[in-house]
Design an enzyme around this catalytic site. Structure first.
Site, mmCIF file in Angstrom:
data_model
loop_
_atom_site.group_PDB
_atom_site.id
_atom_site.type_symbol
_atom_site.label_atom_id
_atom_site.label_comp_id
_atom_site.label_asym_id
_atom_site.label_seq_id
_atom_site.Cartn_x
_atom_site.Cartn_y
_atom_site.Cartn_z
ATOM 1 N N GLU A 166 -0.297 -12.546 0.690
ATOM 2 C CA GLU A 166 0.646 -11.942 1.636
ATOM 3 C C GLU A 166 -0.131 -11.060 2.628
ATOM 4 O OE1 GLU A 166 2.946 -9.973 -1.506
ATOM 5 O OE2 GLU A 166 2.349 -8.059 -0.655
ATOM 6 N N GLY A 182 10.018 -3.990 -2.781
ATOM 7 C CA GLY A 182 10.613 -3.638 -4.079
ATOM 8 C C GLY A 182 10.972 -2.171 -4.222
ATOM 9 N N ARG A 188 3.727 -8.781 -8.345
ATOM 10 C CA ARG A 188 2.587 -9.009 -7.461
ATOM 11 C C ARG A 188 2.412 -10.500 -7.214
ATOM 12 N NH1 ARG A 188 2.507 -4.576 -6.289
ATOM 13 N NH2 ARG A 188 0.845 -3.027 -6.263
ATOM 14 N N HIS A 194 7.800 -7.764 0.324
ATOM 15 C CA HIS A 194 7.218 -6.747 -0.566
ATOM 16 C C HIS A 194 7.877 -5.376 -0.331
ATOM 17 C CE1 HIS A 194 3.378 -5.681 -3.012
ATOM 18 N NE2 HIS A 194 4.399 -4.935 -3.361
HETATM 19 C C1 GLV Z 1 4.389 -1.759 -5.177
HETATM 20 O O1 GLV Z 1 4.259 -2.939 -5.132
HETATM 21 C C2 GLV Z 1 3.774 -0.916 -6.153
HETATM 22 O O2 GLV Z 1 2.928 -1.377 -6.940
HETATM 23 O O3 GLV Z 1 4.098 0.268 -6.176
#
Ligand code: GLV
Length: 326
Positions: free
Chosen positions: A267, A287, A238, A285
């Site tokens: 962001e 991921g 984060r 972002h």
């Molecule tokens: C993505 O950033 C999540 O927390 O799932």
């Protein structure tokens, strides 16, 4: 009468179909995020909400949502939700742990490899038409294999990163709120060290701790100075766990070698100085963003919401006290 539910952002067809089977659904499939006032207004008559990390569920929104019983976040992180305020109102909160561990660990490795081997710089060079031919010293990077990896936050995702590191023959150090038992450490092939030791010894530092006031700027100017000048910092968790302004200074001054970032403070309005730096790999972002994982996350959130609204305990309930209250 079916319970009323709001879906705040675009989801997949099967997610909506499942929710429609169980609920009276209002959904924002335009994918333009609601502002706070609109979100509060839309939640006035809703029993549940399936939301995203871009929706702030705070006391003001909750005050407007008098019927609300469940907030089902499509994310594992839930720093967008005021959980104590939800609990006080008997509103259940759920997240999506487990289904995204492998994809997010893959992305952390993608950033490590890309930053170490200067991949975005290399691609920009080719696209700019600058490549004249092979050269012995061209775009020299550093090795990921056999390097020391420091993982800060050895939860589910951190563990998957550690397991991948075995394939790269890396030495793995970790820091976590609690030390894991010896059998888990053996499985991870990871040594528990202090934050100071981890920062001083690691060639790659990967952040995988959740964001909270306690982890705000967990890495700032002082920590960056403790790292090796050859080190590479990766943030796949984060924004806010790194002081971005301090990181930009460190990248400009050679305090550390490079960074790979999937998340940023404020962001999507990231600090524009990042865009000028060659030694940072940037991602928006993403991921967990594979087709399969994002579908699984959306369905997990829908399942949690439906369970809460049909009298069952949601599988990923974060505040059991809220269910007891409801
Ligand atoms: C993505 O950033 C999540 O927390 O799932």
């Amino acid at each position: 009468m079916k319970p009323k539910i709001l879906v705040t952002r675009e989801v997949f067809d099967e997610t909506l179909a499942y929710l429609n089977d169980h609920c009276d659904v209002e959904s924002n499939q335009t994918d333009k995020p609601f502002d706070a006032a609109t979100l509060a207004q839309r939640l006035k008559d809703k029993d549940g909400v399936v939301c995203c990390l871009t929706d702030r569920i705070d006391p003001a929104v909750l005050a407007a949502a008098q019927r609300l019983k469940v907030v089902a976040n499509i994310a594992v992180g839930y720093n967008n939700i005021d959980v104590p305020a939800c609990t006080a109102r008997g509103v259940m909160v759920t997240n999506t742990p487990g289904v995204l561990d492998d994809s997010t660990a893959d992305l952390a490795f993608t950033l490590m490899l890309a930053a170490a081997r200067r991949l975005t710089e290399a691609e920009a060079y080719i696209r700019a038409g600058q490549w004249q031919g092979w050269h012995l010293k061209q775009l020299l990077g550093v090795d990921v294999h056999h390097a020391t990896l420091g993982i800060i936050g050895m939860g589910r995702i951190g563990q998957q990163i550690a397991r991948r590191a075995g394939g790269f023959k890396m030495r793995v150090l970790y820091q976590n709120r609690n030390r894991w038992p010896a059998d888990v450490e053996k499985w991870l092939n990871a040594e528990y060290v202090t934050k100071e030791q981890l920062l001083a010894q690691s060639d790659f530092v990967v952040l995988q701790i959740p964001y909270s006031p306690a982890t705000h700027h967990y890495i700032g100017a002082a920590e960056l100075k403790q790292m090796k000048p050859t080190a590479i910092l990766i943030n796949s968790t984060r924004g806010g766990v790194i002081d971005d302004a301090a990181l930009i200074d460190a990248l400009k001054n050679g305090t550390i070698r490079a960074a790979g970032l999937d998340v940023f403070e404020n962001e999507p309005q990231l600090n524009p100085d990042f865009l000028e730096l060659k030694n940072v790999v940037l991602a928006p972002h993403v991921g967990s963003s594979t087709e399969a994982t994002r579908r699984a996350m959306a369905m997990t959130a829908a399942n949690n919401a439906v369970a809460a609204l049909t009298g069952s305990t949601p599988p990923n309930l974060l505040n059991t006290e809220a269910k007891n209250k409801a």
